[in-house]
Design a protein around this motif. Structure first.
Motif, PDB file in Angstrom:
ATOM      1  N   LEU A  92      36.157 -19.366  62.479  1.00 38.69           N
ATOM      2  CA  LEU A  92      37.107 -18.768  61.542  1.00 38.69           C
ATOM      3  C   LEU A  92      37.877 -17.609  62.183  1.00 38.69           C
ATOM      4  N   GLU A  93      37.968 -17.609  63.500  1.00 40.39           N
ATOM      5  CA  GLU A  93      38.786 -16.593  64.169  1.00 40.39           C
ATOM      6  C   GLU A  93      40.243 -16.760  63.727  1.00 40.39           C
ATOM      7  N   PRO A  94      41.002 -15.662  63.621  1.00 34.60           N
ATOM      8  CA  PRO A  94      42.425 -15.781  63.303  1.00 34.60           C
ATOM      9  C   PRO A  94      43.167 -16.473  64.436  1.00 34.60           C
ATOM     10  N   CYS A  95      44.254 -17.150  64.125  1.00 33.90           N
ATOM     11  CA  CYS A  95      44.977 -17.892  65.160  1.00 33.90           C
ATOM     12  C   CYS A  95      45.519 -16.971  66.253  1.00 33.90           C
ATOM     13  N   THR A  96      45.746 -15.727  65.947  1.00 30.84           N
ATOM     14  CA  THR A  96      46.216 -14.786  66.971  1.00 30.84           C
ATOM     15  C   THR A  96      45.179 -14.586  68.068  1.00 30.84           C
ATOM     16  N   TYR A  97      43.921 -14.832  67.765  1.00 34.34           N
ATOM     17  CA  TYR A  97      42.850 -14.675  68.745  1.00 34.34           C
ATOM     18  C   TYR A  97      42.956 -15.705  69.858  1.00 34.34           C
ATOM     19  N   TYR A  98      43.570 -16.830  69.554  1.00 34.71           N
ATOM     20  CA  TYR A  98      43.559 -17.960  70.481  1.00 34.71           C
ATOM     21  C   TYR A  98      44.395 -17.726  71.731  1.00 34.71           C
ATOM     22  N   THR A  99      45.296 -16.778  71.695  1.00 36.86           N
ATOM     23  CA  THR A  99      46.163 -16.530  72.846  1.00 36.86           C
ATOM     24  C   THR A  99      45.733 -15.310  73.640  1.00 36.86           C
ATOM     25  N   GLY A 100      44.572 -14.765  73.305  1.00 40.61           N
ATOM     26  CA  GLY A 100      44.116 -13.547  73.968  1.00 40.61           C
ATOM     27  C   GLY A 100      43.655 -13.758  75.397  1.00 40.61           C
ATOM     28  N   GLY A 101      43.051 -14.927  75.651  1.00 41.06           N
ATOM     29  CA  GLY A 101      42.660 -15.231  77.018  1.00 41.06           C
ATOM     30  C   GLY A 101      41.225 -14.892  77.375  1.00 41.06           C
ATOM     31  N   HIS A 102      40.578 -14.049  76.607  1.00 50.32           N
ATOM     32  CA  HIS A 102      39.186 -13.696  76.878  1.00 50.32           C
ATOM     33  C   HIS A 102      38.412 -13.835  75.570  1.00 50.32           C
ATOM     34  N   TYR A 103      37.469 -14.761  75.581  1.00 47.91           N
ATOM     35  CA  TYR A 103      36.833 -15.131  74.327  1.00 47.91           C
ATOM     36  C   TYR A 103      35.317 -14.982  74.394  1.00 47.91           C
ATOM     37  N   SER A 104      34.734 -14.711  73.235  1.00 48.75           N
ATOM     38  CA  SER A 104      33.291 -14.631  73.113  1.00 48.75           C
ATOM     39  C   SER A 104      32.900 -15.028  71.699  1.00 48.75           C
ATOM     40  N   ARG A 105      31.775 -15.692  71.582  1.00 53.92           N
ATOM     41  CA  ARG A 105      31.246 -16.034  70.259  1.00 53.92           C
ATOM     42  C   ARG A 105      29.918 -15.339  70.006  1.00 53.92           C
ATOM     43  N   ALA A 106      29.515 -14.498  70.938  1.00 50.44           N
ATOM     44  CA  ALA A 106      28.211 -13.837  70.835  1.00 50.44           C
ATOM     45  C   ALA A 106      28.127 -12.978  69.575  1.00 50.44           C
ATOM     46  N   GLY A 107      27.099 -13.221  68.795  1.00 51.26           N
ATOM     47  CA  GLY A 107      26.828 -12.400  67.622  1.00 51.26           C
ATOM     48  C   GLY A 107      27.776 -12.575  66.464  1.00 51.26           C
ATOM     49  N   LYS A 108      28.608 -13.617  66.507  1.00 52.89           N
ATOM     50  CA  LYS A 108      29.605 -13.821  65.447  1.00 52.89           C
ATOM     51  C   LYS A 108      29.132 -14.902  64.491  1.00 52.89           C
ATOM     52  N   PRO A 109      28.909 -14.545  63.228  1.00 55.90           N
ATOM     53  CA  PRO A 109      28.387 -15.518  62.263  1.00 55.90           C
ATOM     54  C   PRO A 109      29.418 -16.551  61.818  1.00 55.90           C
ATOM     55  N   TYR A 110      30.681 -16.343  62.202  1.00 55.67           N
ATOM     56  CA  TYR A 110      31.722 -17.268  61.757  1.00 55.67           C
ATOM     57  C   TYR A 110      32.065 -18.297  62.832  1.00 55.67           C
ATOM     58  N   TRP A 111      31.101 -18.599  63.687  1.00 54.89           N
ATOM     59  CA  TRP A 111      31.197 -19.677  64.648  1.00 54.89           C
ATOM     60  C   TRP A 111      30.075 -20.676  64.337  1.00 54.89           C
ATOM     61  N   GLY A 112      30.363 -21.969  64.531  1.00 47.23           N
ATOM     62  CA  GLY A 112      29.321 -22.971  64.399  1.00 47.23           C
ATOM     63  C   GLY A 112      28.493 -23.072  65.662  1.00 47.23           C
ATOM     64  N   GLN A 113      27.523 -23.981  65.616  1.00 45.67           N
ATOM     65  CA  GLN A 113      26.621 -24.165  66.755  1.00 45.67           C
ATOM     66  C   GLN A 113      27.176 -25.144  67.781  1.00 45.67           C
ATOM     67  N   GLY A 114      28.205 -25.864  67.423  1.00 47.80           N
ATOM     68  CA  GLY A 114      28.865 -26.741  68.378  1.00 47.80           C
ATOM     69  C   GLY A 114      28.429 -28.186  68.295  1.00 47.80           C
ATOM     70  N   THR A 115      29.331 -29.051  68.769  1.00 54.78           N
ATOM     71  CA  THR A 115      29.036 -30.477  68.879  1.00 54.78           C
ATOM     72  C   THR A 115      29.526 -30.944  70.249  1.00 54.78           C
ATOM     73  N   LEU A 116      28.700 -31.741  70.924  1.00 52.23           N
ATOM     74  CA  LEU A 116      28.988 -32.143  72.299  1.00 52.23           C
ATOM     75  C   LEU A 116      29.890 -33.372  72.331  1.00 52.23           C
ATOM     76  N   VAL A 117      30.948 -33.260  73.111  1.00 49.80           N
ATOM     77  CA  VAL A 117      31.836 -34.388  73.371  1.00 49.80           C
ATOM     78  C   VAL A 117      31.749 -34.711  74.855  1.00 49.80           C
ATOM     79  N   THR A 118      31.426 -35.967  75.148  1.00 49.76           N
ATOM     80  CA  THR A 118      31.338 -36.415  76.537  1.00 49.76           C
ATOM     81  C   THR A 118      32.305 -37.577  76.736  1.00 49.76           C
ATOM     82  N   VAL A 119      33.213 -37.395  77.676  1.00 45.11           N
ATOM     83  CA  VAL A 119      34.189 -38.440  77.980  1.00 45.11           C
ATOM     84  C   VAL A 119      33.856 -38.992  79.368  1.00 45.11           C
ATOM     85  N   SER A 120      33.363 -40.203  79.382  1.00 42.98           N
ATOM     86  CA  SER A 120      32.907 -40.784  80.638  1.00 42.98           C
ATOM     87  C   SER A 120      32.887 -42.298  80.538  1.00 42.98           C
ATOM     88  N   SER A 121      33.116 -42.940  81.663  1.00 49.20           N
ATOM     89  CA  SER A 121      33.025 -44.400  81.701  1.00 49.20           C
ATOM     90  C   SER A 121      31.640 -44.840  82.169  1.00 49.20           C
TER      91      SER A 121
END
Length: 127
Positions: free
Chosen positions: A98-127
């Protein structure tokens, strides 16, 4: 308690498609954006896409423009990421946030300690 839960990841061949989903347990007026980051093995977090909940403007990283589409369903408190023409370099853990869209262009990101991030889902693209 705020929770974001991602789903839809998996193994797909190059050129294939996947649709990621993110369910948000509560969506208060304090959040102006919702979107996706990703982190490939051994690499830093990368901004992928965001949608502003007020004016519906969207952000896409250059690496995914024309291939990925972000959308949301307010009634269901969900956001989606349709990923087409997937490439091996799209392999990563994808995080919903739920980061604001302005955050996306900052260039340096962290999700440490932020409750508004999910745990993630793995995407693997491979043959």
């Amino acid at each position: 308690q705020l929770q974001l839960v991602e789903s839809g990841g998996g193994l797909v061949q190059p050129g294939g498609s996947l649709r990621l989903s993110c369910s948000v347990s509560e969506y208060s007026v304090g959040y102006s954006g919702i979107g996706w980051f990703r982190q490939a093995p051994g690499k830093a977090l990368e901004a992928v896409s965001c949608i502003d909940v007020n004016d519906q403007t969207t952000y896409y990283a250059d690496s995914v423009k024309g291939r990925f589409t972000i959308s949301r369903d307010n009634a269901k408190k969900m956001v989606f990421l349709q990923m087409n023409s997937l490439k091996p370099e799209d392999t990563a853990i994808y995080y919903c946030t739920l980061e604001p869209c302005t955050y996306y262009t900052g260039g340096h990101y962290s999700r440490a300690g932020k409750p508004y991030w999910g745990q993630g889902t793995l995407v693997t693209v491979s043959s």
